[in-house]
Design an enzyme around this catalytic site. Sequence first.
Site, mmCIF file in Angstrom:
data_model
loop_
_atom_site.group_PDB
_atom_site.id
_atom_site.type_symbol
_atom_site.label_atom_id
_atom_site.label_comp_id
_atom_site.label_asym_id
_atom_site.label_seq_id
_atom_site.Cartn_x
_atom_site.Cartn_y
_atom_site.Cartn_z
ATOM 1 N N TYR A 52 29.144 -22.285 -75.234
ATOM 2 C CA TYR A 52 29.859 -23.499 -75.635
ATOM 3 C C TYR A 52 29.386 -24.736 -74.861
ATOM 4 O O TYR A 52 30.145 -25.693 -74.708
ATOM 5 C CB TYR A 52 31.368 -23.302 -75.433
ATOM 6 C CG TYR A 52 32.044 -22.492 -76.539
ATOM 7 C CD1 TYR A 52 31.948 -22.873 -77.885
ATOM 8 C CD2 TYR A 52 32.799 -21.362 -76.239
ATOM 9 C CE1 TYR A 52 32.578 -22.139 -78.891
ATOM 10 C CE2 TYR A 52 33.435 -20.623 -77.241
ATOM 11 C CZ TYR A 52 33.324 -21.021 -78.559
ATOM 12 O OH TYR A 52 33.954 -20.306 -79.560
ATOM 13 N N PHE A 60 39.822 -29.511 -73.976
ATOM 14 C CA PHE A 60 40.215 -28.115 -74.244
ATOM 15 C C PHE A 60 39.216 -27.100 -73.676
ATOM 16 O O PHE A 60 39.448 -25.892 -73.768
ATOM 17 C CB PHE A 60 40.411 -27.883 -75.752
ATOM 18 C CG PHE A 60 39.191 -28.169 -76.592
ATOM 19 C CD1 PHE A 60 38.196 -27.206 -76.754
ATOM 20 C CD2 PHE A 60 39.030 -29.403 -77.225
ATOM 21 C CE1 PHE A 60 37.069 -27.468 -77.523
ATOM 22 C CE2 PHE A 60 37.892 -29.672 -77.991
ATOM 23 C CZ PHE A 60 36.920 -28.699 -78.143
ATOM 24 N N ARG A 88 30.363 -20.094 -92.412
ATOM 25 C CA ARG A 88 31.382 -21.051 -91.940
ATOM 26 C C ARG A 88 32.486 -21.224 -92.985
ATOM 27 O O ARG A 88 33.663 -21.299 -92.648
ATOM 28 C CB ARG A 88 30.757 -22.420 -91.661
ATOM 29 C CG ARG A 88 29.803 -22.454 -90.504
ATOM 30 C CD ARG A 88 30.463 -22.702 -89.187
ATOM 31 N NE ARG A 88 31.036 -24.013 -89.018
ATOM 32 C CZ ARG A 88 31.519 -24.469 -87.872
ATOM 33 N NH1 ARG A 88 31.476 -23.711 -86.782
ATOM 34 N NH2 ARG A 88 32.050 -25.664 -87.789
ATOM 35 N N THR A 94 37.987 -25.318 -88.376
ATOM 36 C CA THR A 94 38.288 -25.037 -86.962
ATOM 37 C C THR A 94 39.797 -24.875 -86.764
ATOM 38 O O THR A 94 40.250 -23.950 -86.082
ATOM 39 C CB THR A 94 37.744 -26.179 -86.081
ATOM 40 O OG1 THR A 94 36.337 -26.303 -86.325
ATOM 41 C CG2 THR A 94 37.994 -25.913 -84.611
ATOM 42 N N ARG A 105 40.292 -17.605 -91.343
ATOM 43 C CA ARG A 105 41.298 -18.305 -90.542
ATOM 44 C C ARG A 105 42.514 -18.687 -91.381
ATOM 45 O O ARG A 105 43.642 -18.661 -90.898
ATOM 46 C CB ARG A 105 40.686 -19.541 -89.888
ATOM 47 C CG ARG A 105 39.722 -19.190 -88.740
ATOM 48 C CD ARG A 105 38.930 -20.415 -88.337
ATOM 49 N NE ARG A 105 38.050 -20.194 -87.189
ATOM 50 C CZ ARG A 105 37.027 -20.991 -86.883
ATOM 51 N NH1 ARG A 105 36.760 -22.041 -87.636
ATOM 52 N NH2 ARG A 105 36.289 -20.743 -85.818
ATOM 53 N N GLU A 129 22.149 -18.999 -80.481
ATOM 54 C CA GLU A 129 23.251 -18.074 -80.184
ATOM 55 C C GLU A 129 22.800 -16.620 -80.319
ATOM 56 O O GLU A 129 23.206 -15.758 -79.539
ATOM 57 C CB GLU A 129 24.441 -18.392 -81.103
ATOM 58 C CG GLU A 129 25.067 -19.747 -80.771
ATOM 59 C CD GLU A 129 26.115 -20.226 -81.760
ATOM 60 O OE1 GLU A 129 26.383 -19.534 -82.777
ATOM 61 O OE2 GLU A 129 26.678 -21.321 -81.528
HETATM 62 N N1 UDP Z 1 39.073 -25.689 -79.919
HETATM 63 C C1 UDP Z 1 40.314 -25.948 -79.357
HETATM 64 N N2 UDP Z 1 40.868 -27.184 -79.527
HETATM 65 C C2 UDP Z 1 40.239 -28.183 -80.208
HETATM 66 C C3 UDP Z 1 38.978 -27.922 -80.778
HETATM 67 C C4 UDP Z 1 38.420 -26.653 -80.613
HETATM 68 O O1 UDP Z 1 40.917 -25.072 -78.742
HETATM 69 O O2 UDP Z 1 40.801 -29.282 -80.328
HETATM 70 C C5 UDP Z 1 38.481 -24.363 -79.764
HETATM 71 C C6 UDP Z 1 38.602 -23.532 -81.047
HETATM 72 O O3 UDP Z 1 38.874 -22.181 -80.678
HETATM 73 C C7 UDP Z 1 37.217 -23.668 -81.648
HETATM 74 C C8 UDP Z 1 36.334 -23.706 -80.403
HETATM 75 O O4 UDP Z 1 37.104 -24.477 -79.464
HETATM 76 O O5 UDP Z 1 36.907 -22.599 -82.501
HETATM 77 C C9 UDP Z 1 34.981 -24.349 -80.580
HETATM 78 O O6 UDP Z 1 35.149 -25.636 -81.133
HETATM 79 P P1 UDP Z 1 34.216 -26.135 -82.329
HETATM 80 O O7 UDP Z 1 34.468 -27.595 -82.524
HETATM 81 O O8 UDP Z 1 32.813 -25.698 -82.099
HETATM 82 O O9 UDP Z 1 34.854 -25.370 -83.599
HETATM 83 P P2 UDP Z 1 34.275 -24.155 -84.477
HETATM 84 O O10 UDP Z 1 32.789 -24.350 -84.581
HETATM 85 O O11 UDP Z 1 34.652 -22.869 -83.790
HETATM 86 O O12 UDP Z 1 34.971 -24.280 -85.805
HETATM 87 MG MG MG Z 2 31.385 -24.645 -83.084
#
Ligand code: UDP
Ligand code: MG
Length: 151
Positions: A52, A60, A88, A94, A105, A129
């Site tokens: 990450y 966060f 995705r 997300t 989700r 990754e």
């Molecule tokens: N996350 C969170 N709060 C936020 C945004 C993201 O806890 O406001 C967490 C969530 O579990 C997310 C991960 O951080 O899946 C990675 O964030 P990203 O923006 O990469 O989202 P993703 O690609 O997983 O949809």
């Molecule tokens: Mg992501």
Amino acid sequence: MSTTERTYIMIKPDGVQRGLVGKIIQRFEERGYKLIAMKLVQPTEQHLENHYADLKGKPFFPGLIKYMASGPVVAMVWQGLDAVKTGRAMLGATNPLQSPVGSIRGDFCLAVGRNICHGSDSVESAEKEIKLWFPEGVVQYTSALESWIFE
Ligand code: UDP
Ligand code: MG
């Protein structure tokens, strides 16, 4: 668009604890994607900080690392047509509350910080990754279904 595009999909610790491993795998299998790597691992905080890295500095971030290190995850590589973008879409947004019903989700979770799964957001991130989680490489084999899934 390539039928050998690969994406990194991970079932997060809450997905494992909640017994959703089989259901999530089933969706990728049924859609026609080919599983080319999979393992159950307890990731270290250092490894997750690499995974990450582009989110370092977000408010966060510390909570995210703690959540992701709280138990084993299922790391997988799925291959097939448009694997990254369609992967995705299969996961949903997300924020689970903004995820369509029918997505993983959108069907199985509610909170952004407990959203049960990860999927690469671009072909370049997928390559990065896959190298990070599978330095040993993926498995090459011929699927007997290929000619029934692709023209
Ligand atoms: N996350 C969170 N709060 C936020 C945004 C993201 O806890 O406001 C967490 C969530 O579990 C997310 C991960 O951080 O899946 C990675 O964030 P990203 O923006 O990469 O989202 P993703 O690609 O997983 O949809
Ligand atoms: Mg992501």
